[in-house]
Design a protein around this motif. Sequence first.
Motif, PDB file in Angstrom:
ATOM      1  N   LEU A  49       0.846  -0.956  -0.027  1.00 52.00           N
ATOM      2  CA  LEU A  49       0.023   0.104  -0.249  1.00 52.00           C
ATOM      3  C   LEU A  49       0.847   1.242  -0.022  1.00 52.00           C
ATOM      4  O   LEU A  49       0.403   2.092  -0.624  1.00 52.00           O
ATOM      5  N   ILE A  50       1.871   1.336   0.511  1.00 53.75           N
ATOM      6  CA  ILE A  50       2.735   2.331   0.869  1.00 53.75           C
ATOM      7  C   ILE A  50       3.635   2.522  -0.374  1.00 53.75           C
ATOM      8  O   ILE A  50       3.791   3.611  -0.910  1.00 53.75           O
ATOM      9  N   SER A  51       3.823   1.541  -1.036  1.00 53.99           N
ATOM     10  CA  SER A  51       4.657   1.670  -2.063  1.00 53.99           C
ATOM     11  C   SER A  51       3.953   2.153  -3.583  1.00 53.99           C
ATOM     12  O   SER A  51       4.338   2.841  -4.425  1.00 53.99           O
ATOM     13  N   ARG A  52       2.573   2.086  -3.454  1.00 51.33           N
ATOM     14  CA  ARG A  52       1.720   2.420  -4.514  1.00 51.33           C
ATOM     15  C   ARG A  52       1.244   3.803  -4.083  1.00 51.33           C
ATOM     16  O   ARG A  52       0.291   4.435  -4.897  1.00 51.33           O
ATOM     17  N   LEU A  53       1.574   4.513  -3.269  1.00 47.82           N
ATOM     18  CA  LEU A  53       1.294   5.943  -2.852  1.00 47.82           C
ATOM     19  C   LEU A  53       2.168   6.691  -3.930  1.00 47.82           C
ATOM     20  O   LEU A  53       3.142   7.356  -3.496  1.00 47.82           O
ATOM     21  N   ARG A  54       1.596   6.879  -4.988  1.00 44.56           N
ATOM     22  CA  ARG A  54       2.427   7.957  -6.126  1.00 44.56           C
ATOM     23  C   ARG A  54       1.351   8.705  -6.843  1.00 44.56           C
ATOM     24  O   ARG A  54       0.127   8.023  -7.026  1.00 44.56           O
ATOM     25  N   LEU A  55       1.801   9.787  -7.442  1.00 46.75           N
ATOM     26  CA  LEU A  55       0.751  10.306  -8.111  1.00 46.75           C
ATOM     27  C   LEU A  55       0.995   9.731  -9.669  1.00 46.75           C
ATOM     28  O   LEU A  55       1.805   9.341 -10.001  1.00 46.75           O
TER      29      LEU A  55
END
Length: 97
Positions: A49-55
């Motif tokens: 989940l954290i690794s997918r936090l991107r624009l």
Amino acid sequence: MLYDAYQARQDLLSPLRIFADLTAAAFREPMGGPWANLLARSIGGGAELISRLRLTHEHPAYNIGTIVVAGREVAISEEPALKTPFGTLLHFRKSVS
């Protein structure tokens, strides 16, 4: 100014996302023993989940080549109607034939 803040956040959190991506990859592989328990799967899921936090600055292609109008196929062209730093407003123009 808002876009600069978004970009600063992305740049600041980049090392965290890279670490989380590596952690998620390590815990994603289904192995026996201690890796198969609920805690390990939870750590892997949280890291993913954290690794997918991107624009995301990409949009999927619309792929509107033709439409049917009054029983005839009409070609469609995609034209920018308005361009801004935030995005582009598209106009889908029917070809006149």
